[in-house]
Design a protein around this motif. Structure first.
Motif, PDB file in Angstrom:
ATOM      1  N   GLN A   5      41.544  13.962   4.237  1.00 23.36           N
ATOM      2  CA  GLN A   5      42.263  14.404   5.680  1.00 23.36           C
ATOM      3  C   GLN A   5      42.995  15.497   5.391  1.00 23.36           C
ATOM      4  O   GLN A   5      44.016  15.185   4.894  1.00 23.36           O
ATOM      5  N   ILE A   6      43.318  15.907   6.701  1.00 29.30           N
ATOM      6  CA  ILE A   6      43.557  16.808   7.451  1.00 29.30           C
ATOM      7  C   ILE A   6      45.181  16.009   7.902  1.00 29.30           C
ATOM      8  O   ILE A   6      44.695  15.050   8.776  1.00 29.30           O
ATOM      9  N   ARG A   7      45.892  16.696   6.777  1.00 27.65           N
ATOM     10  CA  ARG A   7      47.362  16.213   7.639  1.00 27.65           C
ATOM     11  C   ARG A   7      48.458  16.665   8.009  1.00 27.65           C
ATOM     12  O   ARG A   7      49.134  16.183   8.930  1.00 27.65           O
ATOM     13  N   LYS A   8      48.265  17.914   8.366  1.00 27.52           N
ATOM     14  CA  LYS A   8      49.147  18.909   9.012  1.00 27.52           C
ATOM     15  C   LYS A   8      48.087  19.888   9.182  1.00 27.52           C
ATOM     16  O   LYS A   8      47.133  20.793   8.778  1.00 27.52           O
ATOM     17  N   ALA A   9      48.070  20.790  10.697  1.00 31.38           N
ATOM     18  CA  ALA A   9      47.701  21.820  11.395  1.00 31.38           C
ATOM     19  C   ALA A   9      48.394  22.766  11.552  1.00 31.38           C
ATOM     20  O   ALA A   9      50.080  22.526  12.130  1.00 31.38           O
ATOM     21  N   LEU A  10      49.104  23.582  11.090  1.00 32.85           N
ATOM     22  CA  LEU A  10      50.090  25.068  11.306  1.00 32.85           C
ATOM     23  C   LEU A  10      49.346  26.019  11.302  1.00 32.85           C
ATOM     24  O   LEU A  10      48.506  26.844  10.938  1.00 32.85           O
ATOM     25  N   SER A  11      49.554  27.268  12.764  1.00 31.77           N
ATOM     26  CA  SER A  11      49.428  28.513  12.416  1.00 31.77           C
ATOM     27  C   SER A  11      48.079  28.789  12.009  1.00 31.77           C
ATOM     28  O   SER A  11      47.745  29.538  11.252  1.00 31.77           O
ATOM     29  N   GLY A  12      46.711  28.200  12.217  1.00 31.78           N
ATOM     30  CA  GLY A  12      45.380  28.305  11.954  1.00 31.78           C
ATOM     31  C   GLY A  12      45.260  27.747  10.247  1.00 31.78           C
ATOM     32  O   GLY A  12      43.649  28.230  10.272  1.00 31.78           O
ATOM     33  N   PHE A  13      45.995  27.821   9.771  1.00 36.16           N
ATOM     34  CA  PHE A  13      45.385  26.839   9.298  1.00 36.16           C
ATOM     35  C   PHE A  13      46.063  25.091   8.862  1.00 36.16           C
ATOM     36  O   PHE A  13      46.454  24.261   9.524  1.00 36.16           O
ATOM     37  N   TYR A  14      44.930  24.658   7.874  1.00 32.56           N
ATOM     38  CA  TYR A  14      44.776  22.576   8.204  1.00 32.56           C
ATOM     39  C   TYR A  14      44.987  22.226   6.306  1.00 32.56           C
ATOM     40  O   TYR A  14      44.142  22.961   5.424  1.00 32.56           O
ATOM     41  N   TYR A  15      45.710  21.258   6.047  1.00 32.39           N
ATOM     42  CA  TYR A  15      46.489  21.069   4.479  1.00 32.39           C
ATOM     43  C   TYR A  15      45.942  19.459   4.766  1.00 32.39           C
ATOM     44  O   TYR A  15      45.744  18.609   5.336  1.00 32.39           O
ATOM     45  N   VAL A  16      44.980  19.642   4.018  1.00 29.49           N
ATOM     46  CA  VAL A  16      43.747  18.707   3.256  1.00 29.49           C
ATOM     47  C   VAL A  16      44.605  17.798   2.481  1.00 29.49           C
ATOM     48  O   VAL A  16      44.763  18.566   1.630  1.00 29.49           O
ATOM     49  N   LYS A  17      44.930  16.872   2.298  1.00 27.58           N
ATOM     50  CA  LYS A  17      45.182  15.576   0.982  1.00 27.58           C
ATOM     51  C   LYS A  17      44.511  14.942   0.736  1.00 27.58           C
ATOM     52  O   LYS A  17      43.050  15.066   1.599  1.00 27.58           O
ATOM     53  N   ASP A  18      44.249  15.146  -0.960  1.00 24.29           N
ATOM     54  CA  ASP A  18      42.799  14.883  -1.318  1.00 24.29           C
ATOM     55  C   ASP A  18      44.029  14.044  -2.529  1.00 24.29           C
ATOM     56  O   ASP A  18      43.622  15.133  -3.853  1.00 24.29           O
ATOM     57  N   GLY A  19      43.604  12.433  -2.597  1.00 22.14           N
ATOM     58  CA  GLY A  19      44.314  12.213  -4.060  1.00 22.14           C
ATOM     59  C   GLY A  19      46.103  12.650  -3.981  1.00 22.14           C
ATOM     60  O   GLY A  19      46.585  12.429  -2.736  1.00 22.14           O
ATOM     61  N   GLU A  20      46.271  13.090  -4.982  1.00 21.24           N
ATOM     62  CA  GLU A  20      47.772  14.015  -5.091  1.00 21.24           C
ATOM     63  C   GLU A  20      47.934  15.696  -4.607  1.00 21.24           C
ATOM     64  O   GLU A  20      48.514  15.564  -4.601  1.00 21.24           O
ATOM     65  N   LYS A  21      46.408  15.990  -4.750  1.00 22.91           N
ATOM     66  CA  LYS A  21      46.474  17.668  -4.113  1.00 22.91           C
ATOM     67  C   LYS A  21      46.630  17.217  -2.481  1.00 22.91           C
ATOM     68  O   LYS A  21      46.152  16.725  -1.027  1.00 22.91           O
ATOM     69  N   GLN A  22      47.421  18.588  -2.189  1.00 23.71           N
ATOM     70  CA  GLN A  22      46.918  19.345  -0.674  1.00 23.71           C
ATOM     71  C   GLN A  22      46.930  20.328  -1.082  1.00 23.71           C
ATOM     72  O   GLN A  22      47.149  21.488  -1.553  1.00 23.71           O
ATOM     73  N   ILE A  23      45.721  20.827   0.343  1.00 24.88           N
ATOM     74  CA  ILE A  23      44.600  21.829  -0.529  1.00 24.88           C
ATOM     75  C   ILE A  23      45.188  22.869   1.298  1.00 24.88           C
ATOM     76  O   ILE A  23      44.643  22.286   2.362  1.00 24.88           O
ATOM     77  N   GLN A  24      45.546  23.530   1.237  1.00 19.17           N
ATOM     78  CA  GLN A  24      45.941  24.794   2.720  1.00 19.17           C
ATOM     79  C   GLN A  24      44.310  25.594   2.602  1.00 19.17           C
ATOM     80  O   GLN A  24      43.502  25.912   1.702  1.00 19.17           O
ATOM     81  N   CYS A  25      43.856  24.868   4.228  1.00 19.19           N
ATOM     82  CA  CYS A  25      42.183  25.200   4.196  1.00 19.19           C
ATOM     83  C   CYS A  25      42.313  26.074   5.506  1.00 19.19           C
ATOM     84  O   CYS A  25      43.224  25.558   6.535  1.00 19.19           O
ATOM     85  N   ARG A  26      41.287  26.839   5.731  1.00 15.80           N
ATOM     86  CA  ARG A  26      41.178  27.147   7.013  1.00 15.80           C
ATOM     87  C   ARG A  26      39.719  26.114   7.530  1.00 15.80           C
ATOM     88  O   ARG A  26      38.377  26.093   6.814  1.00 15.80           O
ATOM     89  N   GLY A  27      39.057  26.583   8.872  1.00 16.17           N
ATOM     90  CA  GLY A  27      38.013  25.807   9.187  1.00 16.17           C
ATOM     91  C   GLY A  27      37.143  27.062   9.155  1.00 16.17           C
ATOM     92  O   GLY A  27      37.308  27.922   9.336  1.00 16.17           O
ATOM     93  N   ARG A  28      35.772  27.174   9.047  1.00 17.05           N
ATOM     94  CA  ARG A  28      34.205  27.616   8.955  1.00 17.05           C
ATOM     95  C   ARG A  28      34.567  27.799  10.366  1.00 17.05           C
ATOM     96  O   ARG A  28      34.650  27.785  11.241  1.00 17.05           O
ATOM     97  N   GLY A  29      33.898  29.324  10.622  1.00 20.09           N
ATOM     98  CA  GLY A  29      33.464  30.150  11.578  1.00 20.09           C
ATOM     99  C   GLY A  29      32.460  29.206  12.478  1.00 20.09           C
ATOM    100  O   GLY A  29      32.597  29.565  13.501  1.00 20.09           O
ATOM    101  N   VAL A  30      31.716  28.061  11.883  1.00 21.67           N
ATOM    102  CA  VAL A  30      30.578  28.075  11.864  1.00 21.67           C
ATOM    103  C   VAL A  30      31.597  26.881  12.837  1.00 21.67           C
ATOM    104  O   VAL A  30      30.326  26.276  14.731  1.00 21.67           O
ATOM    105  N   PHE A  31      32.319  26.225  12.920  1.00 21.53           N
ATOM    106  CA  PHE A  31      33.066  24.854  13.722  1.00 21.53           C
ATOM    107  C   PHE A  31      33.011  25.456  15.278  1.00 21.53           C
ATOM    108  O   PHE A  31      33.302  25.562  16.640  1.00 21.53           O
TER     109      PHE A  31
END
Length: 293
Positions: A5-31
């Motif tokens: 689940q996206i828990r935070k959005a900041l400066s073009g990055f999306y911080y996805v919480k997956d269990g105990e991990k938090q992954i810094q993500c970009r969105g695909r260009g298709v979006f």
């Protein structure tokens, strides 16, 4: 493929919480090509790239989404309304309630500054409280430095995603600071920004508290009826919606139609007159709206 689940959005990055991990993500260009923007609260699939980076590849269907604040999949909103300074405003409260009902977001009414009321004012507020409880809404009372605030709110927050809403100066920042003291200065800055009437928050973030998630955001900056059609307004007034099943005509707007159960209830005093009058005011606003093409 991993999901979270996206828990935070900041400066073009999306911080996805997956269990105990938090992954810094970009969105695909298709979006971007499809005009889709990932939102805080979205449940997503992502691909891992490197140690802690990833790309969001898919977004699950949303049950609702808001523009201001930009957030999705909200369960409930705590409507923070002052009982004094500024004075309680039932018209504004009903406006907030209608918009939340239209988005299928469960409202909780939180009345602040109850310690500042005179005996007469307390009686007046108690009357309003009973009215809204009779409709089915949950009411909380609180005040600055209320030591029981978190214990009052914890059962309501558990397992839910919650946002705050309310006019400036009613105590939203105080409420946030009371249940999430670590926010402190940041919330104060948000409060000042709201006081100037500008939505200047740089990001929305969902924070874990009391077994649920609460949005670190100043709440809604706009409450209008742009997305509500006149035929849908009755549904946003639960007590009118229940009565409307007994109206003679399906799609009754409760204006001049014969054998209207809502008008009969208004005339007999079995529903609160101010609620029906607010319904009429909102209906007129929707009917006066410029047509959309």
């Amino acid at each position: 493929m991993p999901n979270g689940q996206i828990r935070k959005a900041l400066s073009g990055f999306y911080y996805v919480k997956d269990g105990e991990k938090q992954i810094q993500c970009r969105g695909r260009g298709v979006f971007r090509n499809k005009g889709i923007t990932p939102l805080v609260g979205d449940h997503v699939e992502y691909e891992v790239e490197g140690n802690n980076d990833g790309t969001i590849t898919a977004i699950d269907p949303r049950k609702n989404e808001l523009v201001r604040p930009p957030i999705a999949n909200i369960d409930q909103a705590i409507l923070v309304f002052s009982t004094t300074e500024p004075a309680f405003n039932s018209l504004l409260l009903d406006r907030f309630l209608v918009v939340l009902e239209s988005f299928h977001i469960h409202p909780i009414i939180c009345l602040t500054k109850t310690d500042l009321l005179s005996i007469e004012e307390k009686e007046n507020i108690a009357s309003y409280e009973q009215d809204y409880k009779n409709i089915g809404y949950t009411i909380l009372e609180t005040y600055k430095e209320d030591p029981e605030l978190l214990s009052k709110m914890a059962p309501l927050l558990q397992g839910k995603t919650t946002v705050l809403a309310g006019q400036s100066g009613v105590g939203k920042s105080t409420l946030l600071n009371s249940i999430m003291p670590a926010l402190g200065l940041k919330t104060g800055i948000i409060s000042e920004a709201l006081g100037r009437g500008k939505h200047t928050t740089r990001h929305v973030e969902l924070i874990e508290i009391a077994g649920g998630l609460i949005a670190d955001t100043p709440g809604f900056s706009s409450f209008d009826f742009d997305e509500i059609e006149k035929e849908e307004l009755t549904r946003c007034f639960p007590e009118l919606d229940e009565l409307s099943e007994r109206c003679k005509f399906r799609g009754c707007l409760h204006l001049k139609e014969p054998k209207c159960a809502v008008k009969e209830a208004y005339e007999s005093g079995s529903i609160k007159s101010y609620r029906y009058e607010h319904y009429l005011q909102f209906l007129q606003e929707i009917m006066d709206r410029k047509p959309r093409y």
